[in-house]
Structure formats: C-alpha cells, structure tokens
Design a protein around this motif. Structure first.
Motif, PDB file in Angstrom:
ATOM      1  N   PRO A  53       0.796  -1.224   0.000  1.00 58.05           N
ATOM      2  CA  PRO A  53       0.000   0.000   0.000  1.00 58.05           C
ATOM      3  C   PRO A  53       0.834   1.282   0.000  1.00 58.05           C
ATOM      4  O   PRO A  53       0.375   2.324  -0.458  1.00 58.05           O
ATOM      5  N   PHE A  54       2.074   1.192   0.478  1.00 57.77           N
ATOM      6  CA  PHE A  54       2.925   2.385   0.510  1.00 57.77           C
ATOM      7  C   PHE A  54       3.754   2.565  -0.762  1.00 57.77           C
ATOM      8  O   PHE A  54       4.424   3.574  -0.927  1.00 57.77           O
ATOM      9  N   ALA A  55       3.712   1.597  -1.660  1.00 55.07           N
ATOM     10  CA  ALA A  55       4.592   1.600  -2.835  1.00 55.07           C
ATOM     11  C   ALA A  55       4.423   2.845  -3.703  1.00 55.07           C
ATOM     12  O   ALA A  55       5.400   3.371  -4.227  1.00 55.07           O
ATOM     13  N   LEU A  56       3.224   3.322  -3.870  1.00 51.26           N
ATOM     14  CA  LEU A  56       3.001   4.487  -4.737  1.00 51.26           C
ATOM     15  C   LEU A  56       3.127   5.820  -4.002  1.00 51.26           C
ATOM     16  O   LEU A  56       3.069   6.875  -4.635  1.00 51.26           O
ATOM     17  N   VAL A  57       3.284   5.783  -2.689  1.00 53.66           N
ATOM     18  CA  VAL A  57       3.455   7.032  -1.933  1.00 53.66           C
ATOM     19  C   VAL A  57       4.739   7.730  -2.375  1.00 53.66           C
ATOM     20  O   VAL A  57       4.756   8.944  -2.601  1.00 53.66           O
ATOM     21  N   TYR A  58       5.809   6.957  -2.552  1.00 55.85           N
ATOM     22  CA  TYR A  58       7.118   7.537  -2.869  1.00 55.85           C
ATOM     23  C   TYR A  58       7.133   8.263  -4.219  1.00 55.85           C
ATOM     24  O   TYR A  58       7.520   9.431  -4.274  1.00 55.85           O
ATOM     25  N   ILE A  79      -2.033  13.149   1.934  1.00 52.08           N
ATOM     26  CA  ILE A  79      -3.171  12.433   1.349  1.00 52.08           C
ATOM     27  C   ILE A  79      -2.812  10.978   1.049  1.00 52.08           C
ATOM     28  O   ILE A  79      -3.530  10.056   1.458  1.00 52.08           O
ATOM     29  N   SER A  80      -1.735  10.765   0.336  1.00 52.02           N
ATOM     30  CA  SER A  80      -1.393   9.398  -0.072  1.00 52.02           C
ATOM     31  C   SER A  80      -0.960   8.549   1.125  1.00 52.02           C
ATOM     32  O   SER A  80      -1.297   7.370   1.211  1.00 52.02           O
ATOM     33  N   PHE A  81      -0.242   9.156   2.057  1.00 50.95           N
ATOM     34  CA  PHE A  81       0.195   8.391   3.210  1.00 50.95           C
ATOM     35  C   PHE A  81      -0.976   8.046   4.114  1.00 50.95           C
ATOM     36  O   PHE A  81      -1.062   6.930   4.634  1.00 50.95           O
ATOM     37  N   TRP A  82      -1.891   8.987   4.305  1.00 52.49           N
ATOM     38  CA  TRP A  82      -3.087   8.716   5.117  1.00 52.49           C
ATOM     39  C   TRP A  82      -3.870   7.544   4.527  1.00 52.49           C
ATOM     40  O   TRP A  82      -4.303   6.649   5.249  1.00 52.49           O
ATOM     41  N   TRP A  83      -4.004   7.543   3.202  1.00 49.84           N
ATOM     42  CA  TRP A  83      -4.749   6.466   2.554  1.00 49.84           C
ATOM     43  C   TRP A  83      -4.029   5.127   2.759  1.00 49.84           C
ATOM     44  O   TRP A  83      -4.649   4.123   3.092  1.00 49.84           O
ATOM     45  N   ALA A  84      -2.720   5.099   2.542  1.00 49.02           N
ATOM     46  CA  ALA A  84      -1.957   3.852   2.712  1.00 49.02           C
ATOM     47  C   ALA A  84      -2.013   3.375   4.159  1.00 49.02           C
ATOM     48  O   ALA A  84      -2.160   2.174   4.419  1.00 49.02           O
ATOM     49  N   TRP A  85      -1.919   4.296   5.105  1.00 49.06           N
ATOM     50  CA  TRP A  85      -1.997   3.947   6.519  1.00 49.06           C
ATOM     51  C   TRP A  85      -3.343   3.305   6.821  1.00 49.06           C
ATOM     52  O   TRP A  85      -3.425   2.283   7.511  1.00 49.06           O
ATOM     53  N   ALA A  86      -4.409   3.885   6.310  1.00 51.79           N
ATOM     54  CA  ALA A  86      -5.748   3.341   6.549  1.00 51.79           C
ATOM     55  C   ALA A  86      -5.888   1.936   5.959  1.00 51.79           C
ATOM     56  O   ALA A  86      -6.674   1.126   6.460  1.00 51.79           O
ATOM     57  N   GLN A  87      -5.133   1.620   4.913  1.00 51.30           N
ATOM     58  CA  GLN A  87      -5.181   0.281   4.331  1.00 51.30           C
ATOM     59  C   GLN A  87      -4.448  -0.730   5.201  1.00 51.30           C
ATOM     60  O   GLN A  87      -4.845  -1.885   5.291  1.00 51.30           O
ATOM     61  N   VAL A  88      -3.363  -0.307   5.824  1.00 52.40           N
ATOM     62  CA  VAL A  88      -2.545  -1.209   6.632  1.00 52.40           C
ATOM     63  C   VAL A  88      -3.105  -1.343   8.046  1.00 52.40           C
ATOM     64  O   VAL A  88      -3.200  -2.436   8.592  1.00 52.40           O
ATOM     65  N   SER A 104       4.824   0.087  13.618  1.00 56.89           N
ATOM     66  CA  SER A 104       6.241   0.371  13.366  1.00 56.89           C
ATOM     67  C   SER A 104       6.505   0.400  11.862  1.00 56.89           C
ATOM     68  O   SER A 104       7.291   1.216  11.381  1.00 56.89           O
ATOM     69  N   ARG A 105       5.845  -0.462  11.094  1.00 62.94           N
ATOM     70  CA  ARG A 105       5.983  -0.447   9.635  1.00 62.94           C
ATOM     71  C   ARG A 105       5.463   0.869   9.055  1.00 62.94           C
ATOM     72  O   ARG A 105       6.092   1.465   8.181  1.00 62.94           O
ATOM     73  N   VAL A 106       4.360   1.332   9.582  1.00 58.74           N
ATOM     74  CA  VAL A 106       3.799   2.617   9.145  1.00 58.74           C
ATOM     75  C   VAL A 106       4.766   3.750   9.486  1.00 58.74           C
ATOM     76  O   VAL A 106       5.009   4.647   8.670  1.00 58.74           O
ATOM     77  N   GLY A 107       5.341   3.705  10.672  1.00 58.84           N
ATOM     78  CA  GLY A 107       6.292   4.743  11.086  1.00 58.84           C
ATOM     79  C   GLY A 107       7.530   4.782  10.208  1.00 58.84           C
ATOM     80  O   GLY A 107       8.013   5.867   9.840  1.00 58.84           O
ATOM     81  N   ILE A 108       8.050   3.613   9.852  1.00 60.08           N
ATOM     82  CA  ILE A 108       9.227   3.553   8.970  1.00 60.08           C
ATOM     83  C   ILE A 108       8.883   4.133   7.603  1.00 60.08           C
ATOM     84  O   ILE A 108       9.653   4.901   7.028  1.00 60.08           O
ATOM     85  N   ASN A 109       7.715   3.769   7.077  1.00 65.60           N
ATOM     86  CA  ASN A 109       7.295   4.309   5.785  1.00 65.60           C
ATOM     87  C   ASN A 109       7.046   5.819   5.857  1.00 65.60           C
ATOM     88  O   ASN A 109       7.342   6.543   4.909  1.00 65.60           O
TER      89      ASN A 109
END
Length: 189
Positions: A53-58, A79-88, A104-109
């Motif tokens: 889910p975080f792949a397209l944030v970068y 926006i993109s990080f909030w969406w990816a976080w909500a998925q994880v 912790s994975r969310v924090g690293i991302n």
C-alpha cells in the motif's frame, strides 16, 4: 534535449502571478497527485488486493515535490500516506499487539516518505539554482561576445584610419592605390 529541458523547467505555479494563487496552485497540484495515487491503488487492488500500500506514496511525493515544490509534496504526502496507513492499520481506538508491528511499519514508511520529500525538494532547488546560474553565464557570455565584437570593429576602424593617414602622406599614385585597396579590405571586416 528539448523535452528534457522542458521537464526540468516545469513548475505548476510558474505562470501564476500572485503569492496566494501560486500557493493554491501548488496545494491543488499536491491534492491532485494524491488523488491520482489513490485511483491507481484502486486499479491495482482489483488484481492484487492489499499488496504494497505504501509503494506508490514515494513516486507520488517525488513528482508532486519536483513539479509543485515542497508544498505540493507535503499535501501529496499527507493524502497518499493517510490512505496507505488506513489500508494497513484501520483507524480504531483499541490497538492489539499485532497492530504494534504494523504501527512500526507505518512509522518507517512515514519517515522514509519524509526523507524522499526533503531530498526531492533539495534536488529541485539545486536544479533550479544551476539552471539560473547557467542562464546568467550564457547572458554574461553574450555580453562579452558583443563587447569583443565592438572592440574588434573599433580596432579595424583604427587600422583603416591609420592606412588613410598613410595614404595622404604618400606621393606615389601606385602606393596610394595599394593603400586604398588595403583600406577597403580592412573596412569589409
């Protein structure tokens, strides 16, 4: 080269004249980049649900920052990080021990995405600075070339004048004719 040159010069807010309009354009561009990322994720999730889910944030943060400056990058990040976080890690009040690993994975991302934003803005600024410096050097070179051309013309005019003076001092018609021919040739330069 021309397409690459246009890409490196592109800034979404460049044509906007006032400060608030530029800022608004950048913020809208960042929101648009975030929305496009979410739409792409929906398309990707149709075939491979929940993968990366975080792949397209970068790339979203990079593109928004490079073409809309840090303000657009920050909006796209949020926006993109909030969406990816909500998925994880769906937002809920109670965290269980498994969620701590995901947190912790969310924090690293989150940290990695911020680093990408900072580096993209630094790179954009460096490219802009070097482009401006190069443009100034080109202008300076043009001024120097014009000055050189002016001085060269003056030097040839001086040589022609000296030949004219020499011609006036000569008694021989043949020598005056030769000097006159030389003067014409110098003036053609």
């Amino acid at each position: 080269y021309s397409a690459l040159n246009r890409i490196t010069h592109f800034d979404v807010s460049e044509g906007v004249s006032n400060g608030f309009g530029r800022l608004g354009t950048r913020l809208l561009f960042g929101a648009g980049c975030g929305a496009v990322m979410i739409a792409l994720r929906f398309v990707i999730d149709m075939s491979t649900s929940g993968t990366g889910p975080f792949a397209l944030v970068y790339p979203t943060v990079i593109l928004a920052t490079l073409y809309g400056r840090w303000e657009a990058g920050a909006v796209a990040y949020i926006i993109s990080f909030w969406w990816a976080w909500a998925q994880v890690l769906p937002l809920n009040v109670h965290l269980n021990p498994n969620d701590l690993n995901e947190l912790s994975r969310v924090g690293i991302n989150a940290a990695a995405s911020l680093v990408v934003l900072i580096f993209a803005e630094t790179f954009r600024g460096a490219v802009t600075f070097e482009r401006q410096r190069k443009d100034e050097e080109i202008e300076h070179g043009k001024v120097l070339l014009a000055e050189l051309e002016h001085r060269t013309k003056n030097n040839f005019a001086l040589v022609a004048s000296l030949l004219e003076l020499q011609k006036r001092r000569e008694n021989s018609a043949h020598v005056r004719e030769v000097v006159d021919d030389a003067t014409r040739r110098v003036r053609t330069f």
